[in-house]
Design a protein around this motif. Structure first.
Motif, mmCIF file in Angstrom:
data_model
loop_
_atom_site.group_PDB
_atom_site.id
_atom_site.type_symbol
_atom_site.label_atom_id
_atom_site.label_comp_id
_atom_site.label_asym_id
_atom_site.label_seq_id
_atom_site.Cartn_x
_atom_site.Cartn_y
_atom_site.Cartn_z
ATOM 1 N N LEU A 178 0.859 -1.174 0.000
ATOM 2 C CA LEU A 178 0.000 0.000 0.000
ATOM 3 C C LEU A 178 0.895 1.224 0.000
ATOM 4 C CD1 LEU A 178 -2.921 1.112 0.340
ATOM 5 C CD2 LEU A 178 -2.552 0.975 2.789
ATOM 6 N N ASN A 179 0.651 2.131 -0.912
ATOM 7 C CA ASN A 179 1.409 3.384 -0.936
ATOM 8 C C ASN A 179 0.861 4.297 0.151
ATOM 9 O OD1 ASN A 179 2.790 2.501 -3.187
ATOM 10 N ND2 ASN A 179 1.408 3.480 -4.607
ATOM 11 N N MET A 180 1.667 4.516 1.181
ATOM 12 C CA MET A 180 1.219 5.338 2.297
ATOM 13 C C MET A 180 2.400 6.131 2.837
ATOM 14 S SD MET A 180 -0.374 4.176 5.985
ATOM 15 C CE MET A 180 -1.528 3.072 5.245
ATOM 16 N N ASN A 219 9.013 -9.392 -9.362
ATOM 17 C CA ASN A 219 9.199 -10.666 -8.674
ATOM 18 C C ASN A 219 7.891 -11.433 -8.477
ATOM 19 O OD1 ASN A 219 11.979 -10.395 -8.383
ATOM 20 N ND2 ASN A 219 11.748 -9.170 -6.536
ATOM 21 N N GLY A 220 6.784 -10.804 -8.780
ATOM 22 C CA GLY A 220 5.489 -11.457 -8.578
ATOM 23 C C GLY A 220 5.060 -12.256 -9.792
ATOM 24 N N GLU A 221 4.242 -13.257 -9.550
ATOM 25 C CA GLU A 221 3.698 -14.056 -10.640
ATOM 26 C C GLU A 221 2.324 -13.555 -11.059
ATOM 27 O OE1 GLU A 221 3.820 -18.247 -9.878
ATOM 28 O OE2 GLU A 221 5.789 -18.105 -8.944
ATOM 29 N N GLN A 222 1.603 -12.964 -10.125
ATOM 30 C CA GLN A 222 0.267 -12.440 -10.413
ATOM 31 C C GLN A 222 0.086 -11.148 -9.629
ATOM 32 O OE1 GLN A 222 -2.757 -15.313 -9.585
ATOM 33 N NE2 GLN A 222 -1.929 -16.806 -11.011
ATOM 34 N N ILE A 223 -0.779 -10.295 -10.156
ATOM 35 C CA ILE A 223 -1.080 -9.032 -9.493
ATOM 36 C C ILE A 223 -2.588 -8.948 -9.328
ATOM 37 C CG2 ILE A 223 -0.942 -6.528 -9.643
ATOM 38 C CD1 ILE A 223 1.490 -6.897 -11.481
ATOM 39 N N THR A 234 -7.919 0.860 -8.450
ATOM 40 C CA THR A 234 -6.555 0.742 -8.960
ATOM 41 C C THR A 234 -6.546 0.105 -10.338
ATOM 42 O OG1 THR A 234 -5.734 0.538 -6.699
ATOM 43 C CG2 THR A 234 -4.249 -0.138 -8.457
ATOM 44 N N TYR A 235 -7.394 -0.886 -10.553
ATOM 45 C CA TYR A 235 -7.489 -1.504 -11.871
ATOM 46 C C TYR A 235 -7.859 -0.469 -12.925
ATOM 47 C CZ TYR A 235 -8.962 -4.413 -15.734
ATOM 48 O OH TYR A 235 -9.092 -4.971 -16.974
ATOM 49 N N GLU A 253 -5.578 0.664 -16.148
ATOM 50 C CA GLU A 253 -6.083 0.358 -17.487
ATOM 51 C C GLU A 253 -5.430 1.255 -18.544
ATOM 52 O OE1 GLU A 253 -8.510 -1.819 -20.155
ATOM 53 O OE2 GLU A 253 -7.800 -2.182 -18.129
ATOM 54 N N TYR A 254 -5.086 2.471 -18.174
ATOM 55 C CA TYR A 254 -4.408 3.390 -19.100
ATOM 56 C C TYR A 254 -3.118 2.761 -19.642
ATOM 57 C CZ TYR A 254 -1.385 7.088 -20.714
ATOM 58 O OH TYR A 254 -0.520 7.830 -21.451
ATOM 59 N N TRP A 255 -2.350 2.140 -18.779
ATOM 60 C CA TRP A 255 -1.049 1.598 -19.196
ATOM 61 C C TRP A 255 -1.214 0.422 -20.142
ATOM 62 C CZ3 TRP A 255 2.474 4.976 -18.509
ATOM 63 C CH2 TRP A 255 2.344 5.883 -17.463
#
Length: 72
Positions: A8-10, A37-41, A47-48, A52-54
């Protein structure tokens, strides 16, 4: 069993507003490594929608060219 990493960005004072902070080079590097390093996000709805823009940049090559050629 795989690890689940939650992030979480805080700010230190508890501010979670993504429009109020300043992401410097170190923060970008940290999250680039973390996501790499992650396999899934897993994103929440808001946030989705922001991310979506990217995804559109991978489809719209003209927009990608404009984004990558911005003046410093």
């Amino acid at each position: 069993m795989r690890k689940l990493i939650a992030t979480l960005n805080m700010t230190l004072d508890g501010n979670c507003d993504h429009t109020a902070g300043f992401a410097d080079k170190d923060i970008h590097q940290h999250y680039t490594e973390l996501l790499g390093n992650g396999e899934q996000i897993l994103y929440g709805r808001t946030t989705y929608q922001l991310m979506e823009y990217w995804r559109t940049l991978t489809v719209n090559h003209q927009a990608k060219k404009q984004w990558t050629n911005l003046p410093a």
